[in-house]
Design an enzyme around this catalytic site. Sequence first.
Site, PDB file in Angstrom:
ATOM      1  N   GLU A  52      69.042  51.737  15.167  1.00 33.55           N
ATOM      2  CA  GLU A  52      70.251  52.495  14.862  1.00 33.55           C
ATOM      3  C   GLU A  52      70.480  53.607  15.890  1.00 33.55           C
ATOM      4  O   GLU A  52      71.618  53.879  16.286  1.00 33.55           O
ATOM      5  CB  GLU A  52      70.146  53.101  13.458  1.00 33.55           C
ATOM      6  CG  GLU A  52      70.049  52.072  12.345  1.00 33.55           C
ATOM      7  CD  GLU A  52      68.614  51.705  11.985  1.00 33.55           C
ATOM      8  OE1 GLU A  52      68.378  51.358  10.812  1.00 33.55           O
ATOM      9  OE2 GLU A  52      67.739  51.754  12.880  1.00 33.55           O
ATOM     10  N   ASP A 204      33.292  27.612  24.863  1.00 32.60           N
ATOM     11  CA  ASP A 204      34.449  27.771  25.742  1.00 32.60           C
ATOM     12  C   ASP A 204      34.412  29.038  26.576  1.00 32.60           C
ATOM     13  O   ASP A 204      35.119  29.138  27.580  1.00 32.60           O
ATOM     14  CB  ASP A 204      35.742  27.772  24.917  1.00 32.60           C
ATOM     15  CG  ASP A 204      35.979  26.451  24.195  1.00 32.60           C
ATOM     16  OD1 ASP A 204      35.214  25.497  24.436  1.00 32.60           O
ATOM     17  OD2 ASP A 204      36.918  26.382  23.380  1.00 32.60           O
ATOM     18  N   GLU A 286      42.271  30.732  16.635  1.00 33.42           N
ATOM     19  CA  GLU A 286      42.278  29.689  17.668  1.00 33.42           C
ATOM     20  C   GLU A 286      41.064  28.761  17.637  1.00 33.42           C
ATOM     21  O   GLU A 286      40.945  27.893  18.482  1.00 33.42           O
ATOM     22  CB  GLU A 286      42.419  30.329  19.051  1.00 33.42           C
ATOM     23  CG  GLU A 286      43.806  30.851  19.351  1.00 33.42           C
ATOM     24  CD  GLU A 286      44.173  30.785  20.828  1.00 33.42           C
ATOM     25  OE1 GLU A 286      43.402  30.217  21.612  1.00 33.42           O
ATOM     26  OE2 GLU A 286      45.227  31.322  21.186  1.00 33.42           O
ATOM     27  N   GLY A 288      36.793  27.685  16.039  1.00 30.62           N
ATOM     28  CA  GLY A 288      36.922  26.232  16.111  1.00 30.62           C
ATOM     29  C   GLY A 288      37.288  25.635  14.762  1.00 30.62           C
ATOM     30  O   GLY A 288      37.822  26.304  13.871  1.00 30.62           O
TER      31      GLY A 288
END
Length: 349
Positions: A52, A204, A286, A288
């Site tokens: 606003e 990973d 994400e 496992g």
Amino acid sequence: MIPEQYIQRCLQLAAMGAGNTAPNPMVGAVLVHEERIIGEGYHALYGGPHAEVNCIQQVVKADKHLIKESTLYVSLEPCNHTGKTPPCSELIIENEIPRVVVACTDPFEKVNGSGIARLKKAGIEVFTGILEKEAQFLNRRFFTFHQQHRPYIILKWAQSKDGFIAAEGFKPVAISNELSNREVHKWRSEEAAIMVGYQTAISDDPRLSNRLWPGKSPVRIVIDKELRLPATANLLDDSQTTIILNTKKDETSGKRIFHRYRDGDDLVKTTCDLLFQLNLTSLIVEGGTRLIQSFIDNGTWDEARVIVNSELNLQKGIAAPVLNNAQLLKKESNRTDDIYHYQRIGNDQ
């Protein structure tokens, strides 16, 4: 133009603040005089001016006198409390705007109808409920956080055509292509936190940053029950705030927050309660498979985004999670990848 079109413009403007306003909502505002837009604005950054304010400030000098004869359209109820900025309800009253059209009310306890009530008390006409569901969906993270007292949860994984997320022995496999990888980093930039389990962290060695997309990286969360992650792990590089869920200690060291839980605790609930306490309104999980499946089985998730490589068959390996109570919202394609967007059935946002 009809009111729905002006509110639709508010929603378009509001979405421009994605990833930058949390824990505040995304809000857009449009000021209209006799079917001509004389000002518009959106909440661009947490702690910065609200929609606003930006909308009214954008009105050029030659049109300032028209503000008192205009209608303000806004995608969320104007705030009525002093936080990092003054209340927008007072700003509207001070500028003598005679009519306000609000898409939906604000569930935050310090607002929750009081902004609308303040405007009406000042003699301003207020209309509500225009594109209400669309406005609530845009701010589904904010609504979930304040109504359910937990973050909005998005599950994400990539799998082969035959349903595996990794090769045998948790050996990583490049499943998604470079276009999808950039899309994933865009998703990360829009969320407050990101989470993986211990096995994913070991296998990973992810960074969990959004280095392929502009914007702030989310707070990282990893389960490391026995504190066995090696010091060389990317998740411990202190490049961004990282929460380590463990059974050994409560401690803060640099950008690492060690949060202790009791062996046997419900880690889904532990995570949700902690993020609520830390004012982190959304979480992308994400991996496992075991971690993601725990959220699914618990019924504590809102969206799932599944990337399927339509040309890759692994034949054997680590099976992907299995969704239940899921409704397909849309399917997209990035070359070899099909991206499926699901919503949990029963999720009203």
